[in-house]
Design an enzyme around this catalytic site. Sequence first.
Site, PDB file in Angstrom:
ATOM      1  CE1 TYR A  31      10.713   4.630  51.640  1.00  0.00           C
ATOM      2  CE2 TYR A  31      12.416   6.027  50.845  1.00  0.00           C
ATOM      3  CZ  TYR A  31      11.601   5.812  51.310  1.00  0.00           C
ATOM      4  OH  TYR A  31      10.585   6.955  52.054  1.00  0.00           O
ATOM      5  CE  LYS A 145      13.586   5.908  54.176  1.00  0.00           C
ATOM      6  NZ  LYS A 145      12.389   6.951  54.631  1.00  0.00           N
ATOM      7  CD  GLU A 177       6.228   9.563  59.894  1.00  0.00           C
ATOM      8  OE1 GLU A 177       6.908   9.590  60.121  1.00  0.00           O
ATOM      9  OE2 GLU A 177       5.024   8.779  59.998  1.00  0.00           O
ATOM     10  CG  LEU A 201      10.231   6.079  58.936  1.00  0.00           C
ATOM     11  CD1 LEU A 201       9.908   4.650  58.609  1.00  0.00           C
ATOM     12  CD2 LEU A 201      11.434   7.108  57.819  1.00  0.00           C
TER      13      LEU A 201
HETATM   14  C1  LIG Z   1       7.471   9.583  56.647  1.00  0.00           C
HETATM   15  C2  LIG Z   1       8.698   9.923  57.089  1.00  0.00           C
HETATM   16  N1  LIG Z   1       8.852  10.063  58.004  1.00  0.00           N
HETATM   17  C3  LIG Z   1      10.230  10.310  58.867  1.00  0.00           C
HETATM   18  C4  LIG Z   1      11.528  10.649  57.578  1.00  0.00           C
HETATM   19  C5  LIG Z   1      12.564  10.891  58.193  1.00  0.00           C
HETATM   20  O1  LIG Z   1      13.623   9.896  58.052  1.00  0.00           O
HETATM   21  P1  LIG Z   1      14.465  10.275  58.542  1.00  0.00           P
HETATM   22  O2  LIG Z   1      15.259  10.954  59.322  1.00  0.00           O
HETATM   23  O3  LIG Z   1      15.266   8.561  58.174  1.00  0.00           O
HETATM   24  O4  LIG Z   1      15.015  10.968  57.097  1.00  0.00           O
HETATM   25  C6  LIG Z   1      11.074  10.479  56.452  1.00  0.00           C
HETATM   26  C7  LIG Z   1      12.746  10.731  55.386  1.00  0.00           C
HETATM   27  O5  LIG Z   1      11.785  10.323  54.137  1.00  0.00           O
HETATM   28  C8  LIG Z   1       9.653  10.348  56.328  1.00  0.00           C
HETATM   29  O6  LIG Z   1       9.748   9.679  54.659  1.00  0.00           O
END
Ligand SMILES: Cc1ncc(COP(=O)(O)O)c(C=O)c1O
Length: 298
Positions: A31, A145, A177, A201
Amino acid sequence: MTVYLNGEFMPIEQAKIPVLDRGFIFGDGVYEVIPVYSRRAFRLAEHLARLNASLSAIRIDNPYSNARWSELLEHIIAANPWDDQGVYLQVTRGVAPRNHLFPKGLTPTVFIMADALVTPARALVESGAPAVVLQDFRWLRCDIKSVSLLGNCLLRTLAADQGAIEAILVRDGFLTEASASNIFIVRSGIVLTPPKSHLMLPGITYDVVLEILRSNGIAHEVRPVTEAELRTADEVWCTSSAKEVLAITTLDAKPVGHGADAGKPGPAFARIYPLYQQFKAKFMRAHAPTHAPTRGQD
Ligand SMILES: Cc1ncc(COP(=O)(O)O)c(C=O)c1O
């Protein structure tokens, strides 16, 4: 709310998928969540590139070209009532008899919906937010993701049990993270964040923040960050499309930082937050709002 499912736009109440969809049975899908400001999809090319990377990592052919994705997203943005939206899109492998082996030749299920984008209220930006530090017990492909978010959901809930808004995760003594965001820390005036790897991610907001740090000459290093460095940081920030850049001001109920600033957003945050808002404003000036494609193009 108007959503898109497998070639059609419809009210969300009418959107139905078969129970043998592999997204339902196995969490076999990926997603994206794309923030939309004043009906402009932010960093769309980057989100579509990450979608493509997630799809190819789990061997699903991208069902649409980027041009087609853009058209569909434009339609969803125009069909929904909010100027600022969080657009969610999901691709699963499709419908098949239950079998662990990836079946070949399925038609992927494609679903898109939107909701009002809720970014942190001013009071939260000014106070900062509480987080806890937990062991990262997720799988080793956190760069995908995946819709299989049970680990993230459990960690986020464990954080909420302690009144925290985020679970900041450590694995083998290093920061990875958080349950739904990336993490930056500040030590002695230098902003630190872990390098991209299979353990996190690759956040679109993470890249934006690094771009802002670089273009403003703010001292920073992308390198492994230890749990000890996290726990004794001067500042901690989390970043995501919905949270933007948000200061974390307590870790496990202890104030982040030292001296008079302990437990409050720090001076580096006071610099990055307005720079992030300016970056968004510049983006909005440079991009026209999207409009729904004319009938017949769908
Ligand atoms: C596990 C995880 N890490 C990092 C992020 C941050 O990603 P982004 O900056 O693309 O929203 C998300 C966003 O939902 C996430 O679910």
